[in-house]
Scaffold this active site. Structure first.
Site, PDB file in Angstrom:
ATOM      1  N   ALA A 199      40.363  38.358  46.436  1.00 30.79           N
ATOM      2  CA  ALA A 199      41.464  39.344  46.447  1.00 30.79           C
ATOM      3  C   ALA A 199      42.106  39.575  45.076  1.00 30.79           C
ATOM      4  O   ALA A 199      43.035  40.376  44.966  1.00 30.79           O
ATOM      5  CB  ALA A 199      42.550  39.006  47.469  1.00 30.79           C
ATOM      6  N   ALA A 200      41.608  38.925  44.021  1.00 36.20           N
ATOM      7  CA  ALA A 200      42.184  39.176  42.679  1.00 36.20           C
ATOM      8  C   ALA A 200      41.953  40.638  42.290  1.00 36.20           C
ATOM      9  O   ALA A 200      42.845  41.284  41.730  1.00 36.20           O
ATOM     10  CB  ALA A 200      41.565  38.246  41.639  1.00 36.20           C
ATOM     11  N   GLY A 201      40.770  41.157  42.599  1.00 33.23           N
ATOM     12  CA  GLY A 201      40.476  42.558  42.296  1.00 33.23           C
ATOM     13  C   GLY A 201      41.379  43.497  43.099  1.00 33.23           C
ATOM     14  O   GLY A 201      41.872  44.496  42.566  1.00 33.23           O
ATOM     15  N   ASP A 202      41.603  43.180  44.364  1.00 32.77           N
ATOM     16  CA  ASP A 202      42.481  44.017  45.194  1.00 32.77           C
ATOM     17  C   ASP A 202      43.908  43.984  44.646  1.00 32.77           C
ATOM     18  O   ASP A 202      44.581  45.016  44.575  1.00 32.77           O
ATOM     19  CB  ASP A 202      42.472  43.522  46.651  1.00 32.77           C
ATOM     20  CG  ASP A 202      41.112  43.713  47.301  1.00 32.77           C
ATOM     21  OD1 ASP A 202      40.418  44.687  46.946  1.00 32.77           O
ATOM     22  OD2 ASP A 202      40.743  42.886  48.165  1.00 32.77           O
TER      23      ASP A 202
HETATM   24  P1  ADP Z   1      36.576  41.602  41.212  1.00 34.60           P
HETATM   25  O1  ADP Z   1      36.741  40.552  42.243  1.00 34.60           O
HETATM   26  O2  ADP Z   1      36.856  42.974  41.725  1.00 34.60           O
HETATM   27  O3  ADP Z   1      35.307  41.483  40.422  1.00 34.60           O
HETATM   28  P2  ADP Z   1      37.851  40.379  38.963  1.00 34.60           P
HETATM   29  O4  ADP Z   1      37.274  39.059  39.267  1.00 34.60           O
HETATM   30  O5  ADP Z   1      37.436  41.095  37.714  1.00 34.60           O
HETATM   31  O6  ADP Z   1      37.775  41.369  40.202  1.00 34.60           O
HETATM   32  O7  ADP Z   1      39.420  40.160  38.897  1.00 34.60           O
HETATM   33  C1  ADP Z   1      40.345  41.233  38.847  1.00 34.60           C
HETATM   34  C2  ADP Z   1      41.388  40.965  37.787  1.00 34.60           C
HETATM   35  O8  ADP Z   1      42.119  39.761  38.098  1.00 34.60           O
HETATM   36  C3  ADP Z   1      40.810  40.731  36.389  1.00 34.60           C
HETATM   37  O9  ADP Z   1      40.587  41.957  35.725  1.00 34.60           O
HETATM   38  C4  ADP Z   1      41.927  39.909  35.768  1.00 34.60           C
HETATM   39  O10 ADP Z   1      42.979  40.741  35.356  1.00 34.60           O
HETATM   40  C5  ADP Z   1      42.403  39.023  36.917  1.00 34.60           C
HETATM   41  N1  ADP Z   1      41.646  37.749  36.955  1.00 34.60           N
HETATM   42  C6  ADP Z   1      40.646  37.410  37.797  1.00 34.60           C
HETATM   43  N2  ADP Z   1      40.163  36.175  37.518  1.00 34.60           N
HETATM   44  C7  ADP Z   1      40.875  35.718  36.458  1.00 34.60           C
HETATM   45  C8  ADP Z   1      40.888  34.504  35.692  1.00 34.60           C
HETATM   46  N3  ADP Z   1      40.023  33.513  35.952  1.00 34.60           N
HETATM   47  N4  ADP Z   1      41.762  34.399  34.678  1.00 34.60           N
HETATM   48  C9  ADP Z   1      42.649  35.391  34.384  1.00 34.60           C
HETATM   49  N5  ADP Z   1      42.695  36.549  35.071  1.00 34.60           N
HETATM   50  C10 ADP Z   1      41.841  36.724  36.102  1.00 34.60           C
END
Ligand code: ADP
Length: 300
Positions: A242-245
């Site tokens: 859910a970080a992307g969401d």
């Molecule tokens: P998705 O799951 O859609 O591929 P990401 O993994 O790129 O999305 O994560 C979305 C956003 O969350 C990233 O662009 C960043 O801003 C933040 N994020 C995710 N993982 C990390 C991390 N390990 N450290 C710092 N920021 C993170």
């Protein structure tokens, strides 16, 4: 600031096992939980926790999961007028996770797959009331296109998070103010490896601004004004579900507050990073105050 999210709603059923089962094998699980998820629902809850007034447009089945998920939305303060109840099952995912953290996932779209363009058109009032319309790819593609087209007819801003990765019909690009792939999705959409050239290609197809999420490397963007990069927040990632969401919700909330793109990227990075510090999907989405405090303390 008003946001309409049109997308998927799921109940994830998560079981912990020491190892993943073989074909034909029965294993005992050591833990079981049901976790609200679905990209649409995650983005809607994330935006509401950041202070937006959010209408969730989607479908739930005629089952107990549907009742629980609906109640969860009401508790989060979402407008649920745009949620249709179907006669079948709610969307769900069966997830097994082993001791190494490897998993298997089976997704049943259920009610999410029953949404039709006609029904999207019945939600015109909610779309008309919104400033931004948020879309993802867990409902039928013809519904995504219908929603984007309808939103544009009313002069609304439209964001598409192209996940799970899929090719897009050419006309869809022309309706998008924002497209937010991660690096894998960017490569799939364009057939190009290399973010700069990939973003350029998507601009050519008619999108106004491309934002690429880069996981622990933060995010970058490109539009007619140039290329923007936003440094990541250094955090200890526990679970990036859910970080992307959360990032997408942060981006839209900041832009709806009329903040410049560079600032919106930093805010979205903070929301994504904070989400990655907690286990779980919707459970880990931060409140506005937590994001503001985190950004302040980080600068100090
Ligand atoms: P998705 O799951 O859609 O591929 P990401 O993994 O790129 O999305 O994560 C979305 C956003 O969350 C990233 O662009 C960043 O801003 C933040 N994020 C995710 N993982 C990390 C991390 N390990 N450290 C710092 N920021 C993170």
């Amino acid at each position: 600031m008003k946001i309409a999210v049109i997308g998927s709603i799921n109940m994830d059923i998560v079981m912990k096992v020491h190892r993943l089962p073989e074909k034909g094998e029965t294993l005992m699980a050591s833990d079981y939980r049901t976790v609200p998820g679905g990209k649409g629902a995650n983005q809607a809850v994330a935006a509401a926790r950041l202070g937006a007034s959010v209408a969730m447009i989607g479908a739930l089945g005629n089952d107990a999961f549907g009742d629980t998920l609906l109640k969860g939305f009401q508790d989060e303060g979402l407008n649920v007028e745009g949620i249709q109840r179907t006669t079948g099952a709610s969307g769900n995912a069966l997830i097994t996770v082993d001791d190494q953290g490897d998993n298997t996932i089976l997704v049943y779209p259920g009610a999410n797959g029953d949404i039709t363009p006609q029904w999207i058109h019945q939600q015109e009032k909610l779309i008309q009331e919104a400033d931004w319309v948020m879309l993802q790819l867990e409902i039928p593609m013809n519904c995504v296109v219908a929603a984007a087209k309808l939103a544009k007819k009313h002069g609304k801003k439209v964001i598409l998070n192209p996940a799970p990765a899929a090719e897009l019909p050419p006309e869809l690009y022309t309706f998008l103010d924002l497209l937010t792939p991660n690096e894998t999705e960017l490569a799939l959409l364009t057939g190009i490896t290399g973010s700069e050239a990939g973003m350029q290609e998507l601009l050519k197809r008619g999108v106004k601004t491309i934002v690429v999420t880069l996981g622990s490397k933060g995010s970058m963007a490109k539009n007619g004004d140039g290329t923007f990069t936003a440094e990541p927040y250094a955090i200890k990632a526990v679970d990036t579900t859910a970080a992307g969401d959360a990032f997408n919700a942060g981006l839209v909330v900041a832009l709806a507050e009329e903040r410049p793109l560079q600032e919106a990227l930093a805010f979205a990075n903070a929301v994504g990073a904070l989400t990655a510090t907690q286990m779980g999907a919707q459970h880990s989405l931060p409140l506005r105050g937590q994001v503001d405090d985190f950004m302040k303390s980080y600068q100090a």
